[in-house]
Design a protein around this motif. Structure first.
Motif, PDB file in Angstrom:
ATOM      1  N   ALA A  48    -101.225  24.987  -7.117  1.00 23.14           N
ATOM      2  CA  ALA A  48    -101.738  25.579  -5.881  1.00 23.14           C
ATOM      3  C   ALA A  48    -100.774  26.653  -5.388  1.00 23.14           C
ATOM      4  N   THR A  79    -100.940  29.570   4.265  1.00 22.89           N
ATOM      5  CA  THR A  79    -102.185  29.551   3.497  1.00 22.89           C
ATOM      6  C   THR A  79    -101.966  28.815   2.191  1.00 22.89           C
ATOM      7  N   GLN A  81    -104.077  27.651  -1.341  1.00 22.07           N
ATOM      8  CA  GLN A  81    -105.318  27.773  -2.094  1.00 22.07           C
ATOM      9  C   GLN A  81    -105.093  27.384  -3.550  1.00 22.07           C
ATOM     10  N   TYR A  85    -110.979  24.661  -5.063  1.00 19.08           N
ATOM     11  CA  TYR A  85    -110.801  23.987  -3.774  1.00 19.08           C
ATOM     12  C   TYR A  85    -111.024  24.974  -2.631  1.00 19.08           C
ATOM     13  N   GLN A  86    -111.443  24.440  -1.494  1.00 22.76           N
ATOM     14  CA  GLN A  86    -111.594  25.241  -0.294  1.00 22.76           C
ATOM     15  C   GLN A  86    -110.205  25.586   0.241  1.00 22.76           C
ATOM     16  N   PRO A  87    -109.876  26.895   0.409  1.00 24.02           N
ATOM     17  CA  PRO A  87    -108.544  27.254   0.921  1.00 24.02           C
ATOM     18  C   PRO A  87    -108.316  26.677   2.315  1.00 24.02           C
ATOM     19  N   GLU A  88    -107.060  26.413   2.631  1.00 23.15           N
ATOM     20  CA  GLU A  88    -106.682  25.909   3.952  1.00 23.15           C
ATOM     21  C   GLU A  88    -105.673  26.855   4.586  1.00 23.15           C
ATOM     22  N   THR A  89    -105.889  27.167   5.845  1.00 24.55           N
ATOM     23  CA  THR A  89    -104.949  27.977   6.617  1.00 24.55           C
ATOM     24  C   THR A  89    -104.589  27.217   7.883  1.00 24.55           C
ATOM     25  N   LEU A 106    -106.714  19.605   0.384  1.00 27.11           N
ATOM     26  CA  LEU A 106    -107.735  20.589   0.031  1.00 27.11           C
ATOM     27  C   LEU A 106    -109.002  19.879  -0.401  1.00 27.11           C
TER      28      LEU A 106
END
Length: 808
Positions: A48, A79, A81, A85-89, A106
Motif C-alpha cells: 500500500a 492518504t 491507497q 481497495y477504496q483509498p482512505e484520506t 481499507l
C-alpha cells in the motif's frame, strides 16, 4: 581535453559520493508508524502507498509502514491507497497524533486482484532471498521505447548492451555475470525462455513495458518458479492490473537515429463492478546507431477480465513482430579508435535481416473461497515463427548437399546464393498454485506446471546464381524437437517467534528432450548438414531454505541456502565432440542480507557465495565442422557483496545508489588453442582465472531533483569494471571499464481536458563516452605464431529522445 577529463572525474566522484554519504544519515528522525489492514478481517495489506506532505512510503508484508514527520507542526492529510481497495484520506494533527501507531483500514473493492496470479513465484520479506522490484511508476518514467533490459540498468549487479548501440533491437542483460540464457523469465508465472536455447529475445515483444505493471528481479537461485532453471537471476514480470476508471492514452517518442515510437492504449475501467477490458497497439522504428542496423517493430496487447465475488478470470493475448537488420558481427578491435569505423556494419546485403513473430495467449483463473485460501490455474500457448536471411558469396554446393554443377564442359563447385534459416515452434501447457494460510503464523504454497515444446529448424535457398535443377524454397536441412518440462514445488513460511521466521522451498523438476527427424525416431540434419539425434532425460531436486530475523519494524536480517539445477541447451548436445556428453550444471547459493527502511531513507546489504558444479563455458575448442564448443568445468564460484541505498534528502531531492563488488573464478580452466599450419592442438591450463563477462565492480547512482511539483530532473550514472571476453583473464582479450551517465527530465503540464499531459527528454550518454559493454574473441596459431581476434559492440555517443504522454 583537460576540462573534459576534470568533468569526468568530478562525475565519478559524484557517483561515489552518492553511495558513500547515504549510510551516514541520522538515525534519529521523528517517524509516523502504522499498519495498513483489510476492513473486516484485519488481514495485512502489503504494497500500500502512504503519502504525507509530499513524502511517501509503502507497507511491508506485515502491512507495517514508517514515514518521516513533516518539519513543522500542524494539520496534514494522510492518504493511503492500494490496488483493489477504496483509498482512505484522513486529517492528522502532528506531531500530537504520531505518538501511537496508526491503523488504516481499507475496504476491498474486488474480492480477487491480479497480484494473486504471481504470488506463488514471487519473493517477499518472508522468503529470505535477494530481490528488487521495479514498480509501474518507474517503468512509465523510463519507458521511451528501449527494451526492458535498459529499464533495469540501475539495479544492483546489472550490465546491459545493445547490438545496434541505442537500446532498440537486439539487447542483452547480465545479472551477476549471468547472461539471459541463465536467467529465468516469466510473464504472469508463464515461462518466456526459449526451451531449447534458454535464451530470451526481448526484440520479439517490442514495447512490452507499456503493458507491464511491475518487474521483480531475484538475484541468485531465487524461489522456485516455472520454466528453465534460474542459474544466477530470475525476472518475474506482471502485466497490467485492473484500471478502475476508463482511460485512453497516447505515448510517443521521437529522437536520435530516426527513432520514433507510437503507443495507443485504452481501457473500459471496471464495468458493473465485474468486467474490464484493456488494449494496446504499438509501433517502434529506429535506424540504429550502427550503420544499417534498423529495427522495425510492431506489437499489440489485449486483456479481458471478470472479477467475481470470490474469483478472477482473465484472458490475455499479446503479440510482437520484428524485422531487424543484422548487426551481430560487431567490429574488429582495429576499428575502435576511428569514430566513423565504430559505427560500421560488416553486413551490406540490403535484406540481411532477422524476421520473427511471436504470439502469446494466456488464460488465468483464480478462486478464493475464503481469505485463507487461493487457488490459481493457468493455460498458455505461444506460437513463434520466423527466419533470418543471408547473402552468401561463393559458397560451395557441397555445403548444401548439392552436387557440383557442370555447364558447357566447366565444373562449378560454388555459387553466390541467398538463404533463410527458419524456426517454427509451439509452446503450451499449464501452471498452477494453491496457497493456504491456516493462521497468521503459517503459510503453505503448492505449485508447479507441465509444459511442452514442439520445434522445427529448417533452411531454405531462395536464390542461387547457378541453381541447376534446384527449386526455390527447397529445404537443405531440417530437424525437429520435443521437450516436456514438468515441475512441482512446495513452499512454506513459519513465524517461529515474534522476531524469527523460517522459509522452506522444495522443487522437483523433470525434463525430457528429444530431437531428430520429424518422427523423432531417426536423425535430422543441422544447418551444417550433420546428422543429429538425441533423447535426454533429466531429473532435478532443488531445495531452498532460509531464516529471517526481524530486528525492528524497519529492519531485518536474513540468510538462505538454495540449490539450482539446469540442463544443457540444444547447442551443447549437437556441438559436443563425438563420444562426449555435456553434463547438467548445479549451483549452490548462500545469500545473507540486511534491509532497513526508516522514514526518508533505506539501505540494503547482501553477501553471496554462488558455487557451480560442472558449469558449461566456452573454452576455444571446436567440433569437426568448426563450431564453438562449451565444456563443463568442475569447480567455479562467484563471491560478492551488493549495497543499495536511497535517501529523500528533501521534498525536492532524492538520491539513490548501489555498488556491487565480486570475485568470480574458475579454479581450473583448460584453453584449447589450434595451430592450423601444421595442424595441431595445444591445451593450456589456467588456474583461478576470472569468469568471462563478470566485472569485479558495478556501481550506479541516481540524483532526482524536483524543483517544482510538476518538474522532475534526474542524473543517472553507471560504472562497470573490466570484463574479460574469455576465461583466460588476459587483459588483451577484455572490455575496458566504462562510466556513463544519462540526463532525464519530465514536465507535467496542467490541462483541464486531460488526466495527464507530460513531456519528457532523455539525453543518453551525456558526456559522449566511448565504450563497449559486449564483445567476443577467438585465438589461434598459424605456423607457431599466436593470433587473437577481438570483436566489440560499441554503443552510441550522446543522443536524445523526446517523449509525449497524453492520458484522457
Amino acid at each position: 581535453m583537460c576540462n573534459l577529463m576534470i568533468i569526468k572525474r568530478m562525475n565519478r566522484m559524484c557517483l561515489l559520493a552518492a553511495f558513500g554519504l547515504l549510510p551516514l544519515l541520522s538515525w534519529g528522525q521523528s517517524t509516523l508508524r502504522g499498519k495498513v489492514q483489510q476492513q473486516g478481517n484485519d488481514a495485512p495489506i502489503a504494497g500500500a502507498e502512504i503519502r504525507l506532505a509530499g513524502m511517501s512510503a509503502r507497507s511491508d508484508a506485515a502491512g507495517a509502514f514508517a514515514l518521516s514527520l513533516p518539519a513543522g507542526p500542524g494539520r496534514y492529510e494522510l492518504t493511503v491507497q492500494a490496488p483493489g481497495y477504496q483509498p482512505e484520506t484522513r486529517s492528522l494533527r502532528l506531531p500530537e497524533e504520531a505518538d501511537a501507531p496508526l491503523v488504516c483500514l481499507l475496504t476491498r473493492l474486488i474480492a480477487v486482484d491480479e497480484q494473486v496470479l504471481i504470488t506463488a513465484t514471487r519473493a517477499s520479506e518472508k522468503t529470505a532471498t535477494t530481490y528488487s522490484t521495479v514498480d509501474r511508476g518507474t517503468i512509465r518514467r523510463l519507458n521511451s521505447g528501449r527494451d526492458i533490459p535498459f529499464l533495469l540498468d540501475q539495479l544492483p549487479s546489472v550490465v546491459v548492451n545493445s547490438d545496434a548501440g541505442a537500446g532498440i533491437g537486439y539487447t542483452g542483460i547480465r545479472i551477476r555475470g549471468s547472461d539471459p540464457t541463465r536467467t529465468n523469465v516469466t510473464i504472469n508465472g508463464i515461462p518466456l525462455n526459449d526451451p531449447e536455447s534458454h535464451g530470451v529475445f526481448w526484440v520479439n515483444l517490442p514495447d512490452l513495458a507499456s503493458s507491464v505493471d511491475n518487474i521483480q528481479v531475484q538475484r541468485g537461485v531465487g524461489t522456485s518458479t516455472n520454466g528453465a532453471g534460474a542459474f544466477g537471476a530470475t525476472l518475474n514480470l506482471q502485466t497490467s492490473r485492473l484500471h478502475y476508471e476508463p482511460y485512453a492514452e497516447y505515448a510517443g517518442t521521437l529522437g536520435a537515429f530516426n527513432t520514433r515510437k507510437h503507443t495507443l492504449s485504452a481501457g473500459t475501467g471496471l464495468i458493473g463492478s465485474r468486467f474490464a477490458v484493456d488494449a494496446r497497439l504499438s509501433s517502434i522504428y529506429s535506424d540504429g546507431w550502427v550503420d544499417r542496423a534498423f529495427s522495425d517493430l510492431n506489437s499489440w496487447y489485449v486483456s479481458a477480465g471478470y472479477y467475481g465475488k470470490k474469483s478472477l478470470l482473465k484472458l490475455l493475448a499479446f503479440s510482437g513482430a520484428e524485422q531487424t537488420y543484422q548487426s551481430w558481427w560487431g567490429i574488429p578491435e582495429a576499428y575502435l579508435d576511428d569514430q566513423a569505423l565504430r559505427r560500421s556494419n560488416y553486413y551490406t546485403y540490403e535484406n540481411e535481416t532477422d524476421n520473427y513473430r511471436q504470439d502469446h495467449y494466456q488464460l488465468h483463473y483464480t478462486w478464493s473461497p475464503r481469505p485463507a485460501l487461493d487457488v490459481n490455474a493457468s493455460l498458455h500457448y505461444t506460437y513463434g515463427r520466423g527466419y533470418y536471411e543471408q547473402f552468401r558469396e561463393a559458397d560451395p554446393f557441397s555445403a548444401y548437399g548439392l552436387p557440383d554443377l557442370v555447364l558447357g564442359g566447366d565444373t562449378l563447385r560454388e555459387t553466390d546464393l541467398i538463404r533463410r534459416r527458419w524456426l517454427d515452434n509451439h509452446f503450451y501447457g499449464t501452471v498452477f498454485s494453491v496457497r493456504y494460510r491456516p493462521s497468521e503464523r503459517v503459510e503453505l504454497t503448492l505449485g508447479g506446471g507441465l509444459n511442452r515444446y514442439d520445434g522445427e529448424h529448417f533452411g531454405e535457398l531462395i536464390w542461387m546464381q547457378f541453381a541447376g535443377d534446384r527449386r526455390i524454397r527447397d529445404r537443405y536441412y531440417e530437424s525437429h524437437s520435443r521437450k516436456l518440462d514438468g515441475n512441482v514445488y512446495l513452499k512454506g513460511f513459519w513465524q517461529l517467534s515474534r522476531r524469527l521466521s523460517a522459509f522452506a522451498d522444495l522443487q522437483y523438476r523433470q525434463v525430457d528432450y528429444v530431437f531428430g527427424d520429424s518422427t523423432l525416431r531417426a536423425p535430422g540434419t543441422d544447418n551444417d548438414l550433420r546428422p543429429i539425434q538425441g533423447d535426454e532425460l533429466f531429473r532435478f531436486f532443488n531445495p531452498k531454505a532460509g531464516l529471517t530475523w526481524t530486528l525492528s519494524p524497519e529492519s531485518r536480517l536474513y540468510a538462505s541456502w538454495s540449490v539450482g539445477s539446469r540442463e544443457p541447451v540444444r547447442s551443447d548436445f549437437i556441438d559436443a565432440p563425438e563420444g562426449q556428453q555435456p553434463l547438467p550444471e548445479t549451483l549452490y547459493d548462500l545469500e545473507t542480507g540486511y534491509r532497513l527502511a526508516r522514514g526518508r531513507w533505506s539501505f540494503e546489504a547482501t553477501g553471496y557465495w554462488m558455487r557451480y558444479r560442472n558449469q558449461l563455458v566456452l573454452n576455444g575448442e571446436i567440433n569437426d565442422v568448426g563450431a564453438s564448443v562449451r565444456r563443463n568445468v568442475p569447480d567455479s564460484y562467484r563471491l560478492g557483496i551488493e549495497l543499495a541505498a536511497a535517501w529523500q534528502a528533501a521534498d525536492w531531492l532524492t538520491v539513490s545508489a548501489n555498488l556491487a563488488l565480486s570475485r568470480n573464478r574458475i579454479r581450473l580452466f583448460e584453453e584449447y588453442l589450434y595451430d592450423y599450419d601444421p595442424f595441431s592442438l595445444e591445451v593450456i591450463r589456467h588456474e583461478n582465472v576470472a569468469i568471462a563477462f563478470s566485472p569485479a565492480a558495478v556501481a550506479g547512482a541516481s540524483w532526482r531533483f524536483r524543483p517544482v511539483e510538476a518538474v522532475e530532473i534526474s542524473l543517472v550514472q553507471k560504472y562497470v569494471g573490466r570484463q574479460f571476453l574469455d576465461n583466460t583473464a588476459n587483459r588483451g582479450r577484455s572490455l575496458d571499464p566504462f562510466f556513463v551517465q544519462d540526463l532525464q527530465a519530465s514536465w507535467l503540464i496542467p490541462a483541464p481536458w486531460a488526466k495527464e499531459l507530460r513531456i519528457g527528454l532523455a539525453v543518453n550518454n551525456l558526456l559522449n563516452a566511448q565504450y563497449e559493454p559486449n564483445g567476443y574473441t577467438f585465438s589461434y596459431k598459424l605456423g607457431g605464431v599466436l593470433y587473437t581476434e577481438n570483436y566489440y559492440y560499441p554503443q552510441a555517443g550522446v543522443h536524445a529522445l523526446g517523449t509525449l504522454t497524453v492520458r484522457l
